[in-house]
Design a protein around this motif. Structure first.
Motif, PDB file in Angstrom:
ATOM      1  N   ARG A   1       0.867  -1.177   0.000  1.00 50.56           N
ATOM      2  CA  ARG A   1       0.000   0.000   0.000  1.00 50.56           C
ATOM      3  C   ARG A   1       0.901   1.222   0.000  1.00 50.56           C
ATOM      4  NH1 ARG A   1      -4.013   0.020   4.666  1.00 50.56           N
ATOM      5  NH2 ARG A   1      -2.717   1.665   5.503  1.00 50.56           N
ATOM      6  N   VAL A   2       0.724   2.073  -1.012  1.00 48.46           N
ATOM      7  CA  VAL A   2       1.560   3.261  -1.186  1.00 48.46           C
ATOM      8  C   VAL A   2       0.654   4.484  -1.199  1.00 48.46           C
ATOM      9  CG1 VAL A   2       3.237   4.412  -2.690  1.00 48.46           C
ATOM     10  CG2 VAL A   2       3.145   1.904  -2.617  1.00 48.46           C
ATOM     11  N   GLU A   3       0.917   5.408  -0.272  1.00 50.84           N
ATOM     12  CA  GLU A   3       0.120   6.640  -0.190  1.00 50.84           C
ATOM     13  C   GLU A   3      -1.379   6.320  -0.150  1.00 50.84           C
ATOM     14  OE1 GLU A   3       1.426   9.620   0.272  1.00 50.84           O
ATOM     15  OE2 GLU A   3       3.494   8.960   0.008  1.00 50.84           O
ATOM     16  N   GLU A   4      -1.753   5.367   0.669  1.00 53.65           N
ATOM     17  CA  GLU A   4      -3.143   4.941   0.886  1.00 53.65           C
ATOM     18  C   GLU A   4      -3.801   4.285  -0.337  1.00 53.65           C
ATOM     19  OE1 GLU A   4      -4.194   4.860   3.950  1.00 53.65           O
ATOM     20  OE2 GLU A   4      -2.417   5.948   4.616  1.00 53.65           O
ATOM     21  N   GLU A   5      -3.023   3.956  -1.374  1.00 50.59           N
ATOM     22  CA  GLU A   5      -3.532   3.251  -2.548  1.00 50.59           C
ATOM     23  C   GLU A   5      -2.899   1.868  -2.602  1.00 50.59           C
ATOM     24  OE1 GLU A   5      -2.908   5.371  -6.172  1.00 50.59           O
ATOM     25  OE2 GLU A   5      -3.639   7.259  -5.346  1.00 50.59           O
ATOM     26  N   TRP A   6      -3.682   0.879  -2.988  1.00 53.37           N
ATOM     27  CA  TRP A   6      -3.168  -0.481  -3.115  1.00 53.37           C
ATOM     28  C   TRP A   6      -2.448  -0.639  -4.437  1.00 53.37           C
ATOM     29  CZ3 TRP A   6      -3.119  -3.516   0.970  1.00 53.37           C
ATOM     30  CH2 TRP A   6      -4.024  -3.279   1.999  1.00 53.37           C
ATOM     31  N   ALA A   7      -1.231  -1.132  -4.383  1.00 53.77           N
ATOM     32  CA  ALA A   7      -0.467  -1.449  -5.596  1.00 53.77           C
ATOM     33  C   ALA A   7      -0.840  -2.863  -6.042  1.00 53.77           C
ATOM     34  CB  ALA A   7       1.030  -1.360  -5.312  1.00 53.77           C
ATOM     35  N   ASP A   8      -0.473  -3.224  -7.253  1.00 55.69           N
ATOM     36  CA  ASP A   8      -0.738  -4.573  -7.755  1.00 55.69           C
ATOM     37  C   ASP A   8      -0.009  -5.605  -6.911  1.00 55.69           C
ATOM     38  OD1 ASP A   8      -2.260  -3.570  -9.832  1.00 55.69           O
ATOM     39  OD2 ASP A   8      -0.589  -3.571 -11.260  1.00 55.69           O
ATOM     40  N   ARG A   9      -0.605  -6.798  -6.802  1.00 55.66           N
ATOM     41  CA  ARG A   9       0.053  -7.903  -6.103  1.00 55.66           C
ATOM     42  C   ARG A   9       1.194  -8.423  -6.971  1.00 55.66           C
ATOM     43  NH1 ARG A   9      -5.400  -9.208  -4.852  1.00 55.66           N
ATOM     44  NH2 ARG A   9      -5.491 -10.538  -6.662  1.00 55.66           N
ATOM     45  N   ARG A  10       2.283  -8.803  -6.313  1.00 52.65           N
ATOM     46  CA  ARG A  10       3.445  -9.375  -6.997  1.00 52.65           C
ATOM     47  C   ARG A  10       3.816 -10.679  -6.312  1.00 52.65           C
ATOM     48  NH1 ARG A  10       5.142  -5.382 -10.862  1.00 52.65           N
ATOM     49  NH2 ARG A  10       3.421  -3.940 -10.662  1.00 52.65           N
ATOM     50  N   LEU A  11       4.380 -11.603  -7.075  1.00 53.48           N
ATOM     51  CA  LEU A  11       4.699 -12.931  -6.570  1.00 53.48           C
ATOM     52  C   LEU A  11       6.177 -13.242  -6.775  1.00 53.48           C
ATOM     53  CD1 LEU A  11       3.555 -15.674  -5.488  1.00 53.48           C
ATOM     54  CD2 LEU A  11       3.333 -16.347  -7.875  1.00 53.48           C
ATOM     55  N   TRP A  12       6.787 -13.830  -5.747  1.00 53.78           N
ATOM     56  CA  TRP A  12       8.164 -14.308  -5.812  1.00 53.78           C
ATOM     57  C   TRP A  12       8.167 -15.796  -5.489  1.00 53.78           C
ATOM     58  CZ3 TRP A  12       6.944  -9.418  -4.543  1.00 53.78           C
ATOM     59  CH2 TRP A  12       7.732  -8.390  -5.063  1.00 53.78           C
ATOM     60  N   SER A  13       9.009 -16.558  -6.188  1.00 52.98           N
ATOM     61  CA  SER A  13       9.141 -17.997  -5.942  1.00 52.98           C
ATOM     62  C   SER A  13      10.578 -18.335  -5.608  1.00 52.98           C
ATOM     63  CB  SER A  13       8.732 -18.800  -7.183  1.00 52.98           C
ATOM     64  OG  SER A  13       7.341 -18.788  -7.331  1.00 52.98           O
ATOM     65  N   GLY A  14      10.724 -19.272  -4.705  1.00 50.45           N
ATOM     66  CA  GLY A  14      12.042 -19.735  -4.315  1.00 50.45           C
ATOM     67  C   GLY A  14      11.900 -20.981  -3.477  1.00 50.45           C
ATOM     68  N   GLY A  15      12.892 -21.252  -2.685  1.00 49.83           N
ATOM     69  CA  GLY A  15      12.837 -22.422  -1.820  1.00 49.83           C
ATOM     70  C   GLY A  15      14.037 -22.453  -0.895  1.00 49.83           C
ATOM     71  N   ILE A  16      13.909 -23.246   0.127  1.00 45.10           N
ATOM     72  CA  ILE A  16      15.005 -23.432   1.069  1.00 45.10           C
ATOM     73  C   ILE A  16      15.611 -24.789   0.789  1.00 45.10           C
ATOM     74  CG2 ILE A  16      15.612 -23.682   3.509  1.00 45.10           C
ATOM     75  CD1 ILE A  16      13.262 -21.774   4.083  1.00 45.10           C
ATOM     76  N   GLY A  17      16.908 -24.812   0.545  1.00 45.52           N
ATOM     77  CA  GLY A  17      17.572 -26.065   0.235  1.00 45.52           C
ATOM     78  C   GLY A  17      17.531 -26.427  -1.236  1.00 45.52           C
TER      79      GLY A  17
END
Length: 174
Positions: A123-139
């Motif tokens: 949320r930037v300046e009381e406006e919702w920004a687009d959702r973003r996705l990150w993928s990864g893993g442990i190990g």
């Protein structure tokens, strides 16, 4: 086709010039104030979400509980989020050439941690920004993708990028 970012990648927001976000430092870690009783039998891990302002004016940033969703394993099950130990960005002005970082502690079945997806809605300046996705893993970077890590890891974006970079490095040494 939309593809998720790899953990560690920066993602810029077109609607807010100069603003970029990344999920990084996905690693096994014990929470600083002790384990939550509800996480008994689960393996703890932490991740960081950093917001950077490369623009010319300050921006008010909110990154609180409910704006970060963590899913683990090939079925995308919800990870246990330890809100008591996590540190969020609550109403912080990020000035030009400055950063703010949220630290999140979560837990899940150890066998599912080789695939971790993190979705962030800033949320930037009381406006919702687009959702973003990150993928990864442990190990995921430890050893070859064998029977324990399964076909899901071999097909993950993070693994594909890792293999590509290894191939590029081998070509450069020839």
């Amino acid at each position: 086709m939309y593809e998720p970012n790899v953990v560690g990648d920066w993602q810029e927001y077109d609607e807010h010039a100069g603003l970029r976000v990344r999920v990084h430092r996905l690693e096994l870690a014990e929470p600083p104030r002790g384990r939550d009783d509800a996480a008994e039998g689960l393996t703890y891990f932490s991740l960081r979400v950093t917001v950077e302002n490369r623009g010319s004016r300050h921006l008010g940033i909110h990154l609180e509980d409910g704006q970060i969703d963590v899913r683990i394993g090939p079925d995308g099950e919800s990870a246990f989020l330890d809100w008591r130990n996590s540190q969020f960005i609550e109403g912080f002005d990020v000035y030009p050439l400055r950063r703010a970082t949220a630290v999140l502690y979560a837990a899940g079945a150890e066998a599912s941690l080789s695939l971790v997806d993190v979705q962030v809605q800033l949320r930037v300046e009381e406006e919702w920004a687009d959702r973003r996705l990150w993928s990864g893993g442990i190990g995921a970077h430890e050893g070859p993708a064998g029977a324990q890590q399964g076909a899901a890891l071999r097909d993950s974006l993070a693994h594909q990028v890792s293999v590509f970079l290894q191939d590029q490095a081998e070509e450069g040494t020839a």
